[in-house]
Design a protein around this motif. Structure first.
Motif, PDB file in Angstrom:
ATOM      1  N   GLU A 126       0.801  -1.161   0.070  1.00 42.62           N
ATOM      2  CA  GLU A 126       0.471  -0.387   0.176  1.00 42.62           C
ATOM      3  C   GLU A 126       1.011   1.304  -0.068  1.00 42.62           C
ATOM      4  O   GLU A 126       0.639   2.264  -0.651  1.00 42.62           O
ATOM      5  CB  GLU A 126      -0.932  -0.252   1.168  1.00 42.62           C
ATOM      6  CG  GLU A 126      -1.709  -1.010   1.706  1.00 42.62           C
ATOM      7  CD  GLU A 126      -3.178  -1.068   0.538  1.00 42.62           C
ATOM      8  OE1 GLU A 126      -3.711   0.338   0.143  1.00 42.62           O
ATOM      9  OE2 GLU A 126      -4.405  -2.068   0.506  1.00 42.62           O
ATOM     10  N   SER A 152     -10.976  -1.371  -3.882  1.00 41.38           N
ATOM     11  CA  SER A 152     -12.142  -1.694  -3.678  1.00 41.38           C
ATOM     12  C   SER A 152     -12.278  -0.705  -2.435  1.00 41.38           C
ATOM     13  O   SER A 152     -11.302   0.614  -2.262  1.00 41.38           O
ATOM     14  CB  SER A 152     -11.403  -3.335  -3.434  1.00 41.38           C
ATOM     15  OG  SER A 152     -10.385  -2.493  -1.935  1.00 41.38           O
ATOM     16  N   ASP A 153     -13.301  -0.738  -1.729  1.00 42.37           N
ATOM     17  CA  ASP A 153     -13.707   0.094  -0.693  1.00 42.37           C
ATOM     18  C   ASP A 153     -12.680   0.026   0.181  1.00 42.37           C
ATOM     19  O   ASP A 153     -12.738   1.523   0.758  1.00 42.37           O
ATOM     20  CB  ASP A 153     -14.638  -0.346  -0.354  1.00 42.37           C
ATOM     21  CG  ASP A 153     -16.259  -0.132  -1.705  1.00 42.37           C
ATOM     22  OD1 ASP A 153     -16.109   0.493  -2.402  1.00 42.37           O
ATOM     23  OD2 ASP A 153     -16.981  -0.882  -1.227  1.00 42.37           O
ATOM     24  N   THR A 154     -11.708  -0.395   0.480  1.00 43.11           N
ATOM     25  CA  THR A 154     -10.914  -0.860   1.525  1.00 43.11           C
ATOM     26  C   THR A 154      -9.476  -0.713   1.343  1.00 43.11           C
ATOM     27  O   THR A 154      -8.797  -0.811   1.964  1.00 43.11           O
ATOM     28  CB  THR A 154     -10.980  -1.831   2.005  1.00 43.11           C
ATOM     29  OG1 THR A 154     -10.418  -3.404   1.413  1.00 43.11           O
ATOM     30  CG2 THR A 154     -12.198  -2.652   3.167  1.00 43.11           C
ATOM     31  N   GLY A 155      -9.626  -0.517  -0.300  1.00 45.87           N
ATOM     32  CA  GLY A 155      -7.868  -0.653  -0.390  1.00 45.87           C
ATOM     33  C   GLY A 155      -7.531  -0.549  -1.959  1.00 45.87           C
ATOM     34  O   GLY A 155      -8.340  -0.354  -2.992  1.00 45.87           O
TER      35      GLY A 155
END
Length: 307
Positions: A126, A152-155
């Motif tokens: 990340e 995605s919504d989280t990364g």
């Protein structure tokens, strides 16, 4: 916990986009940069560079490897140690083979190991994507193999792309550079619906072609309408090298990353003929190039440490 006194990190070159997979797919190749990090007792930072084009690498605090090294320590809120960095270059600079990605990944992995590995591989990934701005080079450089990345919504969701064993990446690396920023400036800010649909279909076909090695699929799949039609004008001899590669048996040819390196995919039985054809075509255009068949690197960044 024992203190790690030194870490050596090896990071593979990468080829991004593979035609229609603009900014979302990349593959690690068997060409490497090596970065060694040694703790210093006295305060300061030393960078020593050897290998291809070593004299062109900055050795002050602006060095990208050192910037990545600092980034990890900032993230974990620790003071970075004084360090000597030894860089051994095997990946040419500004040629579309992910040299900057090797520095980012190398700096983050080296710092993480020296700090006692407080971050997981996904956390390092990340950080690498955040530094690079897009995932196509740094993800395969870190993880190895061919990788598709989607937000995605989280990364990020990272998908390993199966690569048929007989598909050989042939790289033709010319003796001139093309900066990523220049290659991005020629791209349009908007594309038509038809071109978006074209690339969606061809990326889907590319994934199946890479998995199966089916030549008819790969010959169609490597086409693109989002970036290569605009960038090829920046690469002298592009059309001639493309025609020569395909005539020699390549499934197709694409621009590696932002270029100017050109990448052909070929069967193992055709790769040497494709090498020679690409080399000859560029020679006839008055351009010196290093053309070689590589393999898919499946390991990604590797490290070992002392102490």
């Amino acid at each position: 916990m024992s203190v790690v006194s030194g870490v050596t990190v090896t990071v593979p070159a990468t080829t991004a986009n593979l035609g229609p997979g603009f900014d979302c797919i990349g593959a690690a190749l068997t060409l490497y940069n090596e970065f060694k990090f040694i703790r210093l007792e006295e305060s300061g930072m030393i960078i020593h560079v050897t290998g291809v084009e070593a004299e062109r690498v900055q050795t002050d605090e602006s060095n990208l490897l050192y910037q990545a090294f600092l980034k990890l320590y900032q993230y974990i809120e620790q003071t970075p140690p004084s360090v000597k960095m030894e860089i051994r270059l095997g990946v040419p600079l500004a040629r579309g083979l992910g040299s900057s990605a090797t520095a980012i990944v190398g700096g983050l992995v080296g710092a993480n190991q020296l700090a006692g590995a407080p971050l997981s591989q996904s956390q390092v990934m990340e950080l690498a994507i955040a530094m690079e701005g897009h995932p196509d080079n740094v993800v395969p450089a870190l993880l190895g193999g061919c990788r598709l990345a989607a937000t995605s919504d989280t990364g990020w969701e990272i998908c390993e792309v199966p690569w048929y064993g007989d598909i050989v990446p042939v790289v033709a690396i010319p003796d001139f550079e093309l900066s990523t920023s220049k290659a991005r400036r020629v791209l349009p800010t908007e594309v038509s619906r038809a071109d978006a649909i074209f690339n969606t279909a061809h990326l889907g076909l590319l994934l199946r072609g890479l998995e199966t090695g089916k030549g008819e699929w790969l010959r169609t799949a490597l086409q693109d309408k989002l970036h290569q039609p605009y960038r090829k004008a920046l690469i002298p001899g592009y059309d001639a090298v493309n025609i020569a590669a395909v005539a020699a048996g390549a499934y197709g040819m694409v621009i590696s990353g932002a270029g100017p390196t050109l990448l052909a995919l070929a069967d193992t039985t055709q790769s040497q003929a494709v090498e020679m054809a690409m080399l000859t075509a560029w020679q006839e255009a008055g351009i010196t190039a290093n053309v070689r068949s590589l393999s898919l690197d499946t390991q990604g960044a590797s490290s070992f440490h002392e102490g």
